[in-house]
Design an enzyme around this catalytic site. Sequence first.
Site, mmCIF file in Angstrom:
data_model
loop_
_atom_site.group_PDB
_atom_site.id
_atom_site.type_symbol
_atom_site.label_atom_id
_atom_site.label_comp_id
_atom_site.label_asym_id
_atom_site.label_seq_id
_atom_site.Cartn_x
_atom_site.Cartn_y
_atom_site.Cartn_z
ATOM 1 N N HIS B 157 0.814 -1.218 0.000
ATOM 2 C CA HIS B 157 0.000 0.000 0.000
ATOM 3 C C HIS B 157 0.851 1.273 0.000
ATOM 4 C CE1 HIS B 157 -3.271 -2.707 0.621
ATOM 5 N NE2 HIS B 157 -4.127 -1.849 1.094
ATOM 6 N N GLU B 324 -14.221 -8.167 1.486
ATOM 7 C CA GLU B 324 -14.858 -6.839 1.452
ATOM 8 C C GLU B 324 -15.205 -6.488 0.014
ATOM 9 O OE1 GLU B 324 -11.625 -4.434 3.221
ATOM 10 O OE2 GLU B 324 -12.501 -4.864 5.176
ATOM 11 N N CYS B 415 -10.026 2.915 8.414
ATOM 12 C CA CYS B 415 -10.246 3.660 7.176
ATOM 13 C C CYS B 415 -11.596 4.365 7.169
ATOM 14 C CB CYS B 415 -10.152 2.729 5.976
ATOM 15 S SG CYS B 415 -11.160 1.247 6.117
ATOM 16 N N CYS B 416 -12.641 3.716 7.710
ATOM 17 C CA CYS B 416 -13.987 4.267 7.577
ATOM 18 C C CYS B 416 -14.186 5.534 8.401
ATOM 19 C CB CYS B 416 -15.034 3.208 7.917
ATOM 20 S SG CYS B 416 -14.958 1.772 6.815
#
Lengths: 679, 679
Positions: B157, B324, B415-416
């Site tokens: 990432h 996901e 992240c959310c």
Amino acid sequence: MKKRFLPFLLLAALGSHAQSTDYSITGVPFTQVKLNDHFWLPRIQTNRTVTIPASFQRCESTGRVRNFEMAAAKSGKFCTTFPFDDTDIYKTLEGASYSLSVFPDPALSKYLDTLIDKIAKAQEPDGYLYTARTIDPAHPHAWSGQERWVKEAELSHELYNSGHLYEAAVAHYQATGKKNLLNVALKNADLICAVFGPGKRGVAPGHEIVEMGLVKLYRVTGDKKYLETAKFFIEQRGQRKDYDAKNKNPWKNGSYWQDDKSVYDQTEATGHAVRAEYLYSGMADVAALTGDQKMIAAIDNIWNNVVGKKMYVQGSVGAIPDGERFGDNYDLPNTTAYNETCAAIAGVYWNQRMFMLHGESKYIDVLEKTLYNGLISGIGLNGKSFFYTNAMQITNNFSHTAMEPERSGWFDCSCCPTNLARFIPALPGYVYAQKGTDVYVNLFVSGDASVNINGKPVQIKQENNYPWDGNLSFTIDPKKATPFNLLVRIPGWANNEAIPSPLYNFQNNSAQKTVVKINGSAVEYTVDKGYAVLARTWKKGDKVEVILPMEIRKVVASNNIKNDINKVALQRGPLMYCGEWKDNDGRVSNIILPGTSSFTSEYNAALLNGVTVLKASVPAVDISNDGLNVSTRAQSFTAIPYYAWANRGKGEMMIWFPEKVKDVQLMASDEVLTPVVNH
Amino acid sequence: MKKRFLPFLLLAALGSHAQSTDYSITGVPFTQVKLNDHFWLPRIQTNRTVTIPASFQRCESTGRVRNFEMAAAKSGKFCTTFPFDDTDIYKTLEGASYSLSVFPDPALSKYLDTLIDKIAKAQEPDGYLYTARTIDPAHPHAWSGQERWVKEAELSHELYNSGHLYEAAVAHYQATGKKNLLNVALKNADLICAVFGPGKRGVAPGHEIVEMGLVKLYRVTGDKKYLETAKFFIEQRGQRKDYDAKNKNPWKNGSYWQDDKSVYDQTEATGHAVRAEYLYSGMADVAALTGDQKMIAAIDNIWNNVVGKKMYVQGSVGAIPDGERFGDNYDLPNTTAYNETCAAIAGVYWNQRMFMLHGESKYIDVLEKTLYNGLISGIGLNGKSFFYTNAMQITNNFSHTAMEPERSGWFDCSCCPTNLARFIPALPGYVYAQKGTDVYVNLFVSGDASVNINGKPVQIKQENNYPWDGNLSFTIDPKKATPFNLLVRIPGWANNEAIPSPLYNFQNNSAQKTVVKINGSAVEYTVDKGYAVLARTWKKGDKVEVILPMEIRKVVASNNIKNDINKVALQRGPLMYCGEWKDNDGRVSNIILPGTSSFTSEYNAALLNGVTVLKASVPAVDISNDGLNVSTRAQSFTAIPYYAWANRGKGEMMIWFPEKVKDVQLMASDEVLTPVVNH
């Protein structure tokens, strides 16, 4: 032809066969057991008067006989659907032979000889017998391959035809003493043994049965090559290298044909259920005759797998429609249960052999469960209607459309009707077994049997009203006082064991114990491998009574079977019960069987040729026509023996019932199956 | 550093950017839209006063800030869970920047500069910025690989971190005019562009977002290499040869990362939903700026797939917990719905871009559905509790245990929460859009906007009580009379279209039509691409009223969605409703919504910060404690907006309700979920 086979009567008289190694126990042959049983005798008579004639008539009308005539003439065009349609004639001939030995019938006897003559003429000079090729060798049946046996592992079924020929031939010889069909079989088997074997051709037969058939020829002739070739075929399995072992598809990895592994490495029942159980039966035969302990260990493992994880509560196996095969462990759905009738018959063959290997009653417990439930459900009370599959549940929304809600007279692939035609009249051979001075009573069927104890004849008369009544009576009549052991099977169900595995259990244990009386007095008895051992010097007229507890039992399944969670089934004696629309206001899918529900049993002579029904008042769930209201009310519920369902028309049937409302499969009123009454 | 970026105010003033090709429409920037909306302003204020401070606090307390400090010092040990934890700081910084532009806050401004200073110091001399490696290059995070970018396609990432850095930097620059973070971003982007590209290194970024981020840098600087590198990364997808295309496992065939095919050949939304929608958003940006019609065709196909086959009724996507990710077509189970909050945000990004490409209202219809339902459900009314997943149904037996029944303050992978922190304050930028003299009203949010028509400033004041009320008012205030077209979106739901595909439909069509009035008089209006086109020379004080029909509608799903067959959902205006335990005697899984049920709506200012609830008398199913009796009774049922569930404790929640008793999931009384009330 040289006289190479042992006289059957000599073999029968020996009690055990001439080989040094064999089953430790042998069945008392059907020819020595004369039934007068109220439950089985009518079925055997219906088999003789209805099933066998109807079966031969269909073999004629569908062209199966004509295939043989054309093969003899080497002209025409194979005129039925499958290259293994020859076997329907062999199987009916086998059943007719058993029947003839009990009920002499000159017209039938003559008809058999005519048929056998046609079969013999269809055989090629070197012994090859397979009408689908012989009629027009340049244009064989599409499944047969351009050359003999090149498609054997896939679809040709040439060795399947041979196997059924051998089975029929030996039965015909044993029942009639005639060798006309046996000679055809031996000529074919000699060809097979010449072609296949170490250093010769190899193949894992696509649909097993030739192994059992060859063993029967060996037993009749004493010729070792038949046994060796049977063993060769068994050991050929798992040798093919062109399967994809990683593929889960049973057709791609060979498991559909039990060809994915060496039989010695097989631990789980896989693939087509009939083929599988014919293989396991053949393995038992070969292992018994060769003393191959590794082979016995393999079928012991597989048996534990089937009985522990892959058997329906009414004794059926082969859950999966796609491939007529065993599913994964515990994959036993009710709405799509396949349960081929032939697989039930194959299960009886296999369990009888497991018993003869090990002498344990658990094999006969399983045999009895299958026999009285998932096997005879395959044939209608009229003797001429058949289930290919044996449903566990018929309800509208939730039933697979492929499931049969009613029996048919015949099928394109008509293996099941002809398998029943040959199995039913052989039943007397399953009642008793013997090992020296041990006489086993396996099934409770009224009639007279002759056994031979150290050369001395002993008559055993069995009288009962089984399976409706648990009071069994045996009268022992030796010519003169004779010491031997009478081993009476105490069924697992009489001992609080629904099945010899944790797969199913009784919810309510029986308070009663099995009582054994000799000449009127209750006796203490020891139990060995599931048998009450009654050892004494038996005198003429000695009377044994066995009183089995016949309470109504609720069966629950292991939680591993997800389709049966929170459900119960009903059992009484060896019989599993079902609820059918006809006795329950037109439907059963709305019925609940609470833990508190209390059943009574009641014999009804006028119903379904006479059955004991189970009755209780239970809650039923009603949904209003507009679908918006639901309520429960008390309803009188009647259960009938599972084997007797679908004899009065077409409608809902269930074996497993929810214990509580929450597990009822709710249906709108317009989705409920409307029964169709047969007239 | 050379001055290579265009002044933001110049860019904003241009209305469209300096490139010859770009989106045909651009959003009116958030800096030009001042909200006073009763629905959104409190959320933005809560974001400012609660969410952003809590988010920074957690970035500090969990070690995320310390990671940057250690990277600057090149000593210590990376102290959080994931190598992409850096992005939580970037995202919160982005949200704080939007907030600062509306609510000046010197203390916050100073804190941001302190943080930016830490970020700048953590950057390596050549621009590389990734604390998980820089802290201790010899011992990078386990997912990061021993060398830079060698694990980029799998887990490192590194480019995901870069992408979020660029997004934050551009927002910070636009909101504050400061370049301190932008300089860090550009230094990093220059390294990325130097390393990756044709003839250089290639990779398909493992978690997309760098594409969108690079485009934003291009827009700010006008430097084409950023755009070219974004396009290069997009076109790198499907170039890897070491996947197994035949494997269905999305990790094995590359589809989990959208790397199984060239983007030009992708027609279906697959794999991780957030990654996928970030990719499609980046594709829209690059296609708009390069005029790549093939790339537009690809995202058009994928959009049709998502909206036609893979979207839940409340606008969420990414049904499958394992990965996901998007499921197969029509695979939209309720009890295991994953619906990551980030995927809802990504869906808004993507649909806004699709609108800017095509100018059709259907994209804003989908955006609005997601925004008012499956997106803001991700944040609790208190502004500091978050759903990572957004359940469709919470019932005891039938809910996947992985589904969240209540919001949490933070997550290991957080992240959310930080995505919400950056999205909410950017909302003003989604209300209006413009293309020359066409001014689009996309969202109905009260406030004052400034647009520029051919150099002339025009104020638009929006006043309404949306989403509770359908009466919308717009006051147009040009400095002097100005001709332009006001394009007001007529929502699909106001036009009997539940969603722009056959996936969901209204059961009851609306009898009312949308009414448009200008200065008090109803006017005829033409509709173009879903917008009411109001073309005139607008004078100061001109007033437009739009009256949307706000009937309560029942939604049914396509029969292709097997989990929703015979079920209905409730909608009013843009809001989807749910039934929650708290308003319905502790449970909802026993409720039926018959076709005949008639609902009324009622605004309750005291409930859940003020919501309109829906009420009806409906049947409820009761099972007795012993499980043996079932009955129906009339019950008063209250539905609340879906976004507002789980703010009063933990218990049953359902969106889809059965229309009839038969489709109720019955539960025993002891299986019913016992609510837990929050205090």
